[in-house]
Write an enzyme that holds these catalytic residues in place. Structure first.
Site, PDB file in Angstrom:
ATOM      1  N   GLU A 198       9.681   0.872  10.854  1.00 22.34           N
ATOM      2  CA  GLU A 198      10.799   1.932  10.693  1.00 22.34           C
ATOM      3  C   GLU A 198      10.055   3.115  10.820  1.00 22.34           C
ATOM      4  O   GLU A 198       8.984   3.857  10.047  1.00 22.34           O
ATOM      5  CB  GLU A 198      11.073   1.953   9.179  1.00 22.34           C
ATOM      6  CG  GLU A 198      11.845   0.816   8.610  1.00 22.34           C
ATOM      7  CD  GLU A 198      13.203   0.303   9.476  1.00 22.34           C
ATOM      8  OE1 GLU A 198      13.729   1.742  10.056  1.00 22.34           O
ATOM      9  OE2 GLU A 198      13.778  -0.426   9.252  1.00 22.34           O
ATOM     10  N   CYS A 215      13.020  10.770   7.502  1.00 17.51           N
ATOM     11  CA  CYS A 215      13.437  10.252   8.889  1.00 17.51           C
ATOM     12  C   CYS A 215      14.628  10.418   9.634  1.00 17.51           C
ATOM     13  O   CYS A 215      14.878  10.308  10.824  1.00 17.51           O
ATOM     14  CB  CYS A 215      12.727   8.796   8.827  1.00 17.51           C
ATOM     15  SG  CYS A 215      13.405   7.809   7.885  1.00 17.51           S
ATOM     16  N   LYS A 221       0.871  -1.208  -0.211  1.00 15.00           N
ATOM     17  CA  LYS A 221      -0.008  -0.044  -0.136  1.00 15.00           C
ATOM     18  C   LYS A 221       0.822   1.069   0.062  1.00 15.00           C
ATOM     19  O   LYS A 221       1.608   1.461   0.871  1.00 15.00           O
ATOM     20  CB  LYS A 221      -1.068  -0.022   1.209  1.00 15.00           C
ATOM     21  CG  LYS A 221      -2.118   1.237   1.289  1.00 15.00           C
ATOM     22  CD  LYS A 221      -2.617   1.465   2.535  1.00 15.00           C
ATOM     23  CE  LYS A 221      -1.951   2.877   2.903  1.00 15.00           C
ATOM     24  NZ  LYS A 221      -1.911   3.665   2.357  1.00 15.00           N
TER      25      LYS A 221
HETATM   26  P1  NAP Z   1       1.704   7.651   8.552  1.00 14.21           P
HETATM   27  O1  NAP Z   1       0.578   8.479   8.726  1.00 14.21           O
HETATM   28  O2  NAP Z   1       2.117   6.969   9.721  1.00 14.21           O
HETATM   29  O3  NAP Z   1       1.683   7.062   7.381  1.00 14.21           O
HETATM   30  C1  NAP Z   1       2.389   5.872   6.790  1.00 14.21           C
HETATM   31  C2  NAP Z   1       1.565   4.876   6.147  1.00 14.21           C
HETATM   32  O4  NAP Z   1       0.669   4.299   7.036  1.00 14.21           O
HETATM   33  C3  NAP Z   1       0.641   5.519   5.085  1.00 14.21           C
HETATM   34  O5  NAP Z   1       0.641   4.573   3.757  1.00 14.21           O
HETATM   35  C4  NAP Z   1      -0.681   5.655   5.551  1.00 14.21           C
HETATM   36  O6  NAP Z   1      -1.666   5.573   4.846  1.00 14.21           O
HETATM   37  C5  NAP Z   1      -0.763   4.276   6.348  1.00 14.21           C
HETATM   38  N1  NAP Z   1      -1.378   4.327   7.486  1.00 14.21           N
HETATM   39  C6  NAP Z   1      -2.128   5.553   8.016  1.00 14.21           C
HETATM   40  N2  NAP Z   1      -3.039   4.993   9.225  1.00 14.21           N
HETATM   41  C7  NAP Z   1      -2.907   3.638   9.239  1.00 14.21           C
HETATM   42  C8  NAP Z   1      -3.612   2.392   9.777  1.00 14.21           C
HETATM   43  N3  NAP Z   1      -4.450   2.921  10.989  1.00 14.21           N
HETATM   44  N4  NAP Z   1      -3.135   1.287   9.836  1.00 14.21           N
HETATM   45  C9  NAP Z   1      -2.572   1.047   8.711  1.00 14.21           C
HETATM   46  N5  NAP Z   1      -1.871   1.816   8.081  1.00 14.21           N
HETATM   47  C10 NAP Z   1      -1.951   3.194   8.309  1.00 14.21           C
HETATM   48  O7  NAP Z   1       3.161   8.507   8.269  1.00 14.21           O
HETATM   49  P2  NAP Z   1       3.233   9.639   7.083  1.00 14.21           P
HETATM   50  O8  NAP Z   1       2.538  10.802   7.459  1.00 14.21           O
HETATM   51  O9  NAP Z   1       2.852   8.856   5.785  1.00 14.21           O
HETATM   52  O10 NAP Z   1       4.645   9.793   7.093  1.00 14.21           O
HETATM   53  C11 NAP Z   1       5.683  10.638   8.033  1.00 14.21           C
HETATM   54  C12 NAP Z   1       6.010   9.870   9.091  1.00 14.21           C
HETATM   55  O11 NAP Z   1       6.814   8.861   8.682  1.00 14.21           O
HETATM   56  C13 NAP Z   1       7.219  10.522   9.850  1.00 14.21           C
HETATM   57  O12 NAP Z   1       6.889  10.518  11.478  1.00 14.21           O
HETATM   58  C14 NAP Z   1       8.542   9.958   9.423  1.00 14.21           C
HETATM   59  O13 NAP Z   1       9.261  10.172  10.232  1.00 14.21           O
HETATM   60  C15 NAP Z   1       7.943   8.682   9.513  1.00 14.21           C
HETATM   61  N6  NAP Z   1       8.958   7.855   8.448  1.00 14.21           N
HETATM   62  C16 NAP Z   1      10.003   6.830   9.057  1.00 14.21           C
HETATM   63  C17 NAP Z   1      10.832   6.500   8.209  1.00 14.21           C
HETATM   64  C18 NAP Z   1      11.658   5.534   8.691  1.00 14.21           C
HETATM   65  O14 NAP Z   1      12.346   4.730   7.892  1.00 14.21           O
HETATM   66  N7  NAP Z   1      12.134   5.274   9.903  1.00 14.21           N
HETATM   67  C19 NAP Z   1      10.581   6.703   6.846  1.00 14.21           C
HETATM   68  C20 NAP Z   1       9.625   7.673   6.328  1.00 14.21           C
HETATM   69  C21 NAP Z   1       8.833   8.067   7.034  1.00 14.21           C
HETATM   70  P3  NAP Z   1      -2.514   7.093   4.334  1.00 14.21           P
HETATM   71  O15 NAP Z   1      -1.361   7.618   3.388  1.00 14.21           O
HETATM   72  O16 NAP Z   1      -3.681   6.687   3.448  1.00 14.21           O
HETATM   73  O17 NAP Z   1      -2.763   7.834   5.432  1.00 14.21           O
END
Ligand code: NAP
Ligand code: MG
Length: 453
Positions: free
Chosen positions: A229, A263, A154
């Site tokens: 991650e 991140c 996804k």
């Molecule tokens: P997010 O809201 O956590 O979303 C990440 C993914 O999860 C998206 O595909 C999202 O779908 C999905 N998702 C949201 N709610 C969910 C649920 N309840 N169950 C299953 N999946 C769900 O994060 P983001 O806003 O995309 O990205 C920003 C964050 O990601 C930052 O905090 C960043 O640090 C972190 N990040 C960490 C890394 C790492 O490698 N450690 C890498 C990149 C990003 P939708 O798009 O439909 O909401």
């Protein structure tokens, strides 16, 4: 049918509509992935290797198309987007050598022979965030496929275009239908179904710490395997004995790359007090010289934020704190732009110092000695990456061992390499991706004893 309008973040103009999968469609695609599993598991190792190399070649042939898609969908600079598409190709080539090398062990026992096998899990689900749509997808689906699993993936709602294209290219490369399926949709629908569907054996999630915790709780119900991650608040520690010119010239790119939506962003800079003024002077020059321009221009070094919502969130962190200086920002465009912004603080309680801002904002703080630097660097719930600038080799080693973080670089801000392990300490994550062992994380280790009499 519900759809999502993809927006070009550099201009705020609509690009295209993408259909969002419903719960029923998600279930049907997971079942299809399960049906495809036995045949994929049984593909001979050398043949699975050949198919992954073929996939890599098809990605390479479409590198420019994928890069342009990412520029339009995500506002990534063209240079970065080309690197990202190339990274998918390189990760495919690297793990194409894994199928013939999924070694087990032969362990000495009395009365027979003891063997271990790395068996694939079945259907593996990858959930990708919007900040690096191509690389993060590849770091999950490639080793999972190499180990003999089928994959459902996804993409983030905001950034589905390159993932959808990669799904098509997999078929073009000869991967059987159902082996790698991209399912665009909402996190609350497709993402949550990955967690609850009993045919999904593992969830590999990259995204926010908040959603990661929810996924881990959800996976507990079925004792489902999970890799996380998550966020970061990484420190860039600059000692006075370092090459200050190099440290200051490179620091902006270590945090403002991808407009700080990384991140691994080194969003806290710790500078030894005796070098503080010199460092800041040089940092101001470097930040002022950044090319914050149309990401489609090959010279662009920083593009827009992904969305108006993300820009508002970053602006929220900036209200009430005073920026010491900022870099350039384009005018006369409706895109979601912010300038690179530098905040000076000696207060470790302010949100800009503590929280993952996920935008082009860096906080700079002076420190006195090595112990002070390590204490400040570790004063966070996160532990993903970090940098250490010093000419003292002993100090570099001591500090690198003392900082509680999964990925550190000395006199460099090295980004992720696909052939070295990547992942977080503390609330930055669980498990590791990439590196030579990644396929094992998509297997069960099975032990078999065979009696000789
Ligand atoms: P997010 O809201 O956590 O979303 C990440 C993914 O999860 C998206 O595909 C999202 O779908 C999905 N998702 C949201 N709610 C969910 C649920 N309840 N169950 C299953 N999946 C769900 O994060 P983001 O806003 O995309 O990205 C920003 C964050 O990601 C930052 O905090 C960043 O640090 C972190 N990040 C960490 C890394 C790492 O490698 N450690 C890498 C990149 C990003 P939708 O798009 O439909 O909401
Ligand atoms: Mg979110």
């Amino acid at each position: 049918m519900s759809t999502y309008t993809v927006i070009n973040p550099a201009t705020a103009s609509p690009v295209t509509e993408v259909a969002l999968a419903s719960l029923d469609e998600t279930d049907a695609l997971i079942e299809r992935a399960q049906e495809a599993f036995p045949a994929w598991r049984d593909v001979a190792p050398g043949e699975r290797a050949r198919l992954l190399r073929s996939f890599a070649a098809v990605v390479d042939a479409h590198l420019e198309e994928l890069a342009q898609l990412e520029v339009t969908n995500s506002g990534h600079t063209l240079g970065n987007a080309r690197w990202e598409a190339g990274n998918v190709r390189d990760v495919l080539n690297y793990y194409s050598a894994a199928p013939e090398r999924l070694f087990g062990r032969q362990i000495p026992v009395a009365g027979g022979i003891d063997l271990t096998f790395h068996e694939p899990l079945g259907v593996v689900a990858i959930i990708v965030p919007w900040n690096f749509p191509m690389p993060i997808a590849g770091w999950g689906f490639v080793p999972a496929l190499a180990a003999g699993n089928t994959v459902v993936l996804k993409p983030a709602e905001l950034t589905p275009l390159t993932a959808i294209r990669l799904g098509e290219l997999a078929l073009e490369a000869g991967l059987p239908p159902g082996v790698f399926t991209v399912i665009p949709g909402k996190g609350s629908v497709v993402g949550e179904r990955f967690v609850t569907h009993p045919l999904v054996q593992k969830v590999c999630f990259t995204g926010s710490t908040e959603v990661g915790k929810q996924i881990m709780r959800g996976c507990a119900d079925q004792v489902k395997k999970v890799t996380l991650e998550l966020g970061g608040k990484s420190a860039n520690i600059v000692f006075a004995d370092a090459d200050i010119a190099k440290a200051a010239a490179t620091a902006p790119y270590a945090v403002f790359d991808n407009a700080g939506q990384d991140c691994c962003a080194r969003s806290r800079i710790l500078v030894q007090r005796s070098a503080y003024d010199e460092f800041l002077g040089r940092l101001e020059t470097a930040v002022g010289a950044m090319k914050v321009i149309d990401p489609a221009d090959p010279a662009s070094e920083m593009g827009p934020m992904i969305s108006a919502k993300q820009r508002d969130s970053v602006e929220g962190y900036l209200s009430g704190v005073e920026a010491a200086f900022t870099g350039p920002v384009p005018t006369g465009t409706d895109g979601f732009w912010l300038p690179p912004t530098v905040v000076l603080t000696e207060d470790t309680t302010i949100p800009v110092w503590r929280e993952e801002v996920f935008g082009p904002v860096v906080a700079v703080m002076p420190f006195d000695d090595e112990d002070d630097a390590v204490r400040l660097a570790n004063d966070t719930e996160y532990g993903l990456s970090g940098s250490i600038f010093t000419r003292d080799l002993g100090r570099a080693l001591r500090v690198a061992r003392a900082v509680e973080s999964g990925n550190l670089s000395v006199n460099s801000h090295s980004s992720v390499r696909y052939w070295t392990p990547f992942g977080g300490y503390k609330q930055s994550g669980l498990g590791r991706e990439l590196g030579p062992d990644a396929p094992n994380a998509f297997t069960e280790e099975k032990n078999v004893f065979i009696a000789q009499d």
